[in-house]
Design an enzyme around this catalytic site. Structure first.
Site, PDB file in Angstrom:
ATOM      1  N   SER A 562      64.173 -47.990  46.629  1.00  0.00           N
ATOM      2  CA  SER A 562      63.264 -47.756  47.748  1.00  0.00           C
ATOM      3  C   SER A 562      64.081 -47.348  48.978  1.00  0.00           C
ATOM      4  CB  SER A 562      62.411 -48.996  47.990  1.00  0.00           C
ATOM      5  OG  SER A 562      61.315 -48.700  48.804  1.00  0.00           O
ATOM      6  N   ASP A 647      53.380 -44.353  42.449  1.00  0.00           N
ATOM      7  CA  ASP A 647      54.049 -45.127  43.495  1.00  0.00           C
ATOM      8  C   ASP A 647      53.331 -44.947  44.829  1.00  0.00           C
ATOM      9  OD1 ASP A 647      55.860 -46.312  45.292  1.00  0.00           O
ATOM     10  OD2 ASP A 647      57.572 -45.734  44.066  1.00  0.00           O
ATOM     11  N   HIS A 682      55.477 -48.428  42.314  1.00  0.00           N
ATOM     12  CA  HIS A 682      56.719 -48.795  42.980  1.00  0.00           C
ATOM     13  C   HIS A 682      57.440 -49.958  42.301  1.00  0.00           C
ATOM     14  CE1 HIS A 682      59.242 -48.182  46.481  1.00  0.00           C
ATOM     15  NE2 HIS A 682      59.244 -49.473  46.750  1.00  0.00           N
TER      16      HIS A 682
END
Length: 710
Positions: A562, A647, A682
Site C-alpha cells: 500500500s 481494491d 486490498h
C-alpha cells in the site's frame, strides 16, 4: 582485462544459477495510447492512462481485464517450476496454524463473547455464553456457513443491543469495504428485513434497543459522508440523516462510549478533528458539539463518571497531552491539564474504567502502559521485559471491571493475551498463539539496531534471525517498511515468517520516518513536503545492514504494501543497485494522477498526508518522488508486484500502469512479475488459509532468487 572477464563470467553464471527456476516466457506488452496531463504549465505524457477504464467503465474496460489476465498467465508460466514448492510452502505454513481454536472470551453485559474455528474451515463461529463459561453455547453467527458459495466474505462490526436480544453486523461480499448491515434476532434466529446498503459496517445501538446509527458511504468515492439513524422495522430508504460531512478531507464514524452513556459522531482529518454527542438513551435528540474543529488541532474524548478526558495536541503539544473538563462544559476554554506534553513520550490513547484509567504511551519506539487510580492518583507501569516488542490494549468492553486485558508479542514471542488485575497487580497469561509442529523461541535471535540517516537521524531497525547465522554478508535479508500515516510498525510475531528464517533469511523492520514510532515529530518529518525522508531512511537502513555484514546487495530484498508499496517504488527508482529483489504489494505508485482525481476513492481524505497537487509546490514535490513518474531507462532489481481488481484503497490501475511502464523502459534482464487477484481487494483473501497462497508466492519468488528450491 583478464580479471574483468573473469568477473563478468562469474556474474553471468551467478545470475543464471539464481534464475534457474524462473522459466523463460514472453512478457505481455501493453498498448500505448497517448494521453496528456497538463497542469502548472507541466505537460506529461501518460501512455497507459487507458488502464483506468475498468474502474471508470470506459471503452477499454474489457481490454484492461485481458491485459491483467495476460500478466497473470506470464507470472504462472515464469514461476511454473515453483508450483510444487509453493504448494509445499502453503502446506508448511498451514500446518503451523491450530485449526480448531478459540479466542479468549470477553465479558460484556452479562455474557462471555468469543469466536471459535473448526478443522478445515476457512472462517469462524461467533458465540456467547450467559453468565458463566460453563453455560450453554449460543452460536450468534456461523460465518463458515454464511460464506459458502462466496469467493469473498467478510463479516464485521458485531454489536449486540442493550437487552441482549438483537445483533447488528456488517457484510462485504466484494472486498471494497462497502458493507451491508443486517440485524439478527438472537432469540428466534431470524434475520430481519432491515438490510442497510453501502455502509462502513459500523452499527451503533442506542439504549432503546430499536435505533441504530451507522456511517453511509459515497458509492463512487467510497468516502464516509453521512451518519444516518435507522429504526427497526422501517425501510432504510426512510432513514434519518443526523450528520453530513462537508469537508471531503475528513473521515467520519459513529460509536457508543464504554460506559453506555453517550453516542459520539467523530470527524477526523490528518490534522484536525471534531466530536458531537447525544445521550445514548435519547436517540432522537440532535447531536450537540463537543468542541468545534480548530485548525491543526486533534482531539479525542473519553467519558468518565464525572468528567471528560481529552487527548489533544492543542497549543503546540506535538506529542499530545491529557486534559479534562466538566460534563456540561466541553468547550476548549474549559479544558484543564492532567498530563502535560513530553518531548520524549508520545501519548497514544486512554482506556477507561470506573476506578482506573490506563494511558498508552510510546517512548524510544516502544509502547508503555501506565495505570492510574482515579481514587488516589497512584500510578505504575506494566513491565514487558524484551528489547523489541508490540503491546496494546486488548478487548476491554466492561466499564466496571478492575481487569485490564492487553495483547503482547515480539519477533520471537507468539501473540499473547494477558489479563492484568489493576488492584492486586497480578498478571495472568490467558492465551498464547500455539505454533504447531514445534517452535522454540530460544532458537532465534532478536536485535534492535540504529542506522544513521543522511541527515544524521538515528533510525531504529528491529530484526530477527535463526541462531547460527554468520554476519559475513552471505545471508539473505528481507527488509520491510511502511512509513506513512503515523502508523507504527511494531516488532510482532507471525508463524509464516518461520519459513523464511528456517531457510536462512534475516528479517528486519525499518522504523522509518512517516511512522510514529519515535513520536509525532517522526511522523511529521516523513509526510507532505518532507516525504522523501521516508525513502532515504529506508535506503540508509539497507546500506547499514550491508555495511554491518548482515547481508550484501546480492542478497538484500525489500518488501512493503500500500503506502509501503509507494516506498518500494521510490527506492527502486532511487537506489536500484541496492536491492536484489523487491516485493511491492498493492502499491500506491501513481501518486500525482491519483491525487489529482477526486473521483478515486479516498483521494480527498489524503491531502493532508501527501498534499494537494493542484497546489504547484505540492505537485512538483510529489512528481519528484512518485514511482510511476520517475521510471527511467536503467536497470531495476527483480520485482514482484501484486494488486487486486476490486481494491478500494489503491486501485488496480496504479500497479498495472507502473509495471507496463517498467517493462517498456528497464534495460536489464531481471524478473518483473505482476499478479492481480481477480476476486479480491486490498486485504487479499478473506479466509484464514487462502491468504497463505499469496505468502507462498512471495516466498517462492525470494527463494528462487536465492537458489533455494525446498
Amino acid at each position: 582485462m583478464k580479471n574483468t572477464l573473469l568477473l563478468l563470467f562469474s556474474l553471468f553464471f551467478y545470475t543464471m544459477s539464481l534464475n534457474a527456476q524462473f522459466q523463460k516466457a514472453t512478457a505481455p506488452v501493453a498498448d500505448k495510447k497517448e494521453h496528456w496531463r497538463n497542469i502548472h504549465d507541466d505537460k506529461v505524457l501518460d501512455n497507459y492512462y487507458w488502464m483506468y477504464d475498468y474502474f471508470g467503465k470506459g471503452p477499454d474496460s474489457t481490454k484492461v481485464v485481458d491485459y491483467l489476465k495476460a500478466e497473470n498467465a506470464y507470472l504462472d508460466a515464469t514461476m511454473s517450476e515453483t508450483k510444487a514448492f509453493q504448494t509445499d510452502l502453503f502446506t508448511e505454513m498451514k500446518a503451523r496454524i491450530k485449526e480448531k481454536d478459540e479466542s479468549v472470551p470477553v465479558f460484556k453485559n452479562g455474557y462471555y463473547y468469543y469466536s471459535r474455528t473448526e478443522d478445515g474451515k476457512q472462517y469462524y463461529k461467533y458465540c456467547r455464553k450467559k453468565g458463566t463459561l460453563d453455560a450453554k453455547e449460543e452460536i450468534l453467527l456461523d460465518v463458515d456457513q454464511l460464506a459458502e458459495g462466496h469467493s469473498y466474505y467478510a463479516a464485521t462490526g458485531f454489536e449486540v443491543s442493550e437487552d441482549n436480544k438483537l445483533m447488528a453486523y456488517g457484510v462485504d461480499l466484494v472486498s471494497r469495504r462497502q458493507y451491508i448491515i443486517y440485524v439478527k434476532n438472537l432469540e428466534t434466529g431470524e434475520i430481519l428485513k432491515d438490510a442497510i446498503l453501502n455502509t462502513e459496517g459500523d452499527p451503533c445501538w442506542a439504549n432503546d434497543n430499536k435505533t441504530i446509527f451507522y456511517t453511509s458511504k459515497n458509492p463512487v468515492t467510497l468516502l464516509s459522508e453521512k451518519i444516518q439513524r435507522h429504526t427497526l422495522g422501517t425501510e432504510p430508504s426512510t432513514d434519518v440523516l443526523v450528520y453530513e460531512e462537508k469537508d471531503k478531507s475528513n473521515y467520519i464514524g459513529v460509536g457508543k462510549s464504554k460506559n453506555n452513556k453517550y453516542i459520539f459522531i467523530v470527524s477526523n482529518a490528518t490534522m484536525s478533528s471534531e466530536w458531537r454527542m447525544i445521550d445514548a438513551s435519547k436517540p432522537n435528540d440532535s447531536f450537540r458539539m463537543f468542541q468545534p474543529r480548530m485548525k491543526d488541532v486533534l482531539y479525542d474524548v473519553t467519558p468518565l463518571a464525572d468528567k471528560f478526558l481529552i487527548r489533544t495536541n492543542k497549543d503546540g503539544a506535538k506529542n499530545f497531552k491529557l486534559m479534562e473538563c466538566p460534563l456540561g462544559k466541553t468547550e476548549a476554554a474549559n479544558w484543564k491539564e492532567v498530563i502535560p506534553v513530553r518531548k520524549d513520550v508520545l501519548l497514544q490513547g486512554v482506556e477507561e474504567f470506573k476506578d482506573f484509567i490506563v494511558i498508552n504511551e510510546r517512548k524510544d519506539g516502544l509502547v508503555k502502559l501506565r495505570i492510574r487510580s482515579l481514587k488516589d492518583k497512584a500510578e505504575h507501569y506494566l513491565d514487558f521485559g524484551e528489547p523489541a516488542y508490540a503491546a496494546n490494549f486488548g478487548a476491554n468492553p466492561e466499564y466496571n471491571s478492575t481487569n485490564l486485558r492487553y495483547s503482547y508479542t515480539s519477533l520471537t514471542t507468539p501473540s499473547s493475551v494477558y489479563d492484568y488485575q489493576m488492584v492486586t497487580k497480578v498478571k495472568t497469561l490467558k492465551k498464547q498463539q500455539e505454533v504447531l509442529g514445534g517452535y522454540n523461541s530460544t532458537d532465534y535471535v532478536t536485535e534492535r539496531l540504529y542506522a544513521t540517516a543522511k541527515d544524521g537521524t538515528k533510525v531504529p531497525i528491529s530484526l530477527v534471525y535463526k541462531k547460527g547465522i554468520k554476519k559475513d554478508g552471505n545471508a539473505p535479508l528481507l527488509l520491510y517498511g511502511y512509513g506513512s500515516y503515523g502508523a507504527s510498525m511494531d516488532a510482532s510475531f507471525t508463524s509464516t515468517r518461520l519459513s523464511l528464517l528456517n531457510r536462512g533469511f534475516v528479517y528486519a523492520i525499518a522504523h522509518i520516518r512517516g511512522g510514529q514510532e519515535m513520536g509525532r515529530q517522526w511522523y511529521e518529518d516523513g509526510k507532505l513536503m518532507k516525504k522523501i525522508n521516508t525513502f532515504t531512511d529506508f535506503i540508509d537502513c539497507g546500506k547499514f545492514l550491508v555495511a554491518e555484514k548482515y547481508t550484501s546487495t546480492k542478497h538484500l530484498y525489500a518488501m512493503g504494501g500500500s503506502a509501503g508499496g509507494l516506498l518500494m517504488g521510490a527506492v527502486a527508482n532511487m537506489a536500484p543497485d541496492l536491492w536484489h529483489g523487491i516485493i511491492a504489494q498493492v502499491p500506491f505508485v501513481d501518486v500525482v494522477n491519483t491525487m489529482l482525481d477526486e473521483s478515486i476513492p479516498l483521494t480527498t481524505n489524503e491531502f493532508d498526508e501527501w498534499g494537494n497537487p493542484k497546489n504547484k509546490d505540492a505537485y512538483f514535490y510529489m512528481k519528484s518522488y512518485s514511482p510511476y513518474e520517475n521510471v527511467e531507462k536503467k536497470k531495476y532489481p527483480n520485482m514482484l508486484v501484486t494488486t487486486g481488481l476490486h481494491d478500494s484503497q489503491v486501485q488496480y490501475f496504479e500497479p498495472s500502469k507502473w509495471v507496463a511502464k517498467l517493462r517498456d523502459m528497464k534495460t536489464d534482464q531481471n524478473i518483473l512479475l505482476l499478479h492481480t487477484n481477480m476476486e479480491y481487494g486490498h486485504g487479499g483473501a478473506s479466509g484464514r488459509f487462502d491468504y497463505l497462497k499469496d505468502v507462498a508466492l512471495n516466498f517462492a519468488f525470494l527463494f528462487t532468487l536465492e537458489g533455494i528450491s525446498k
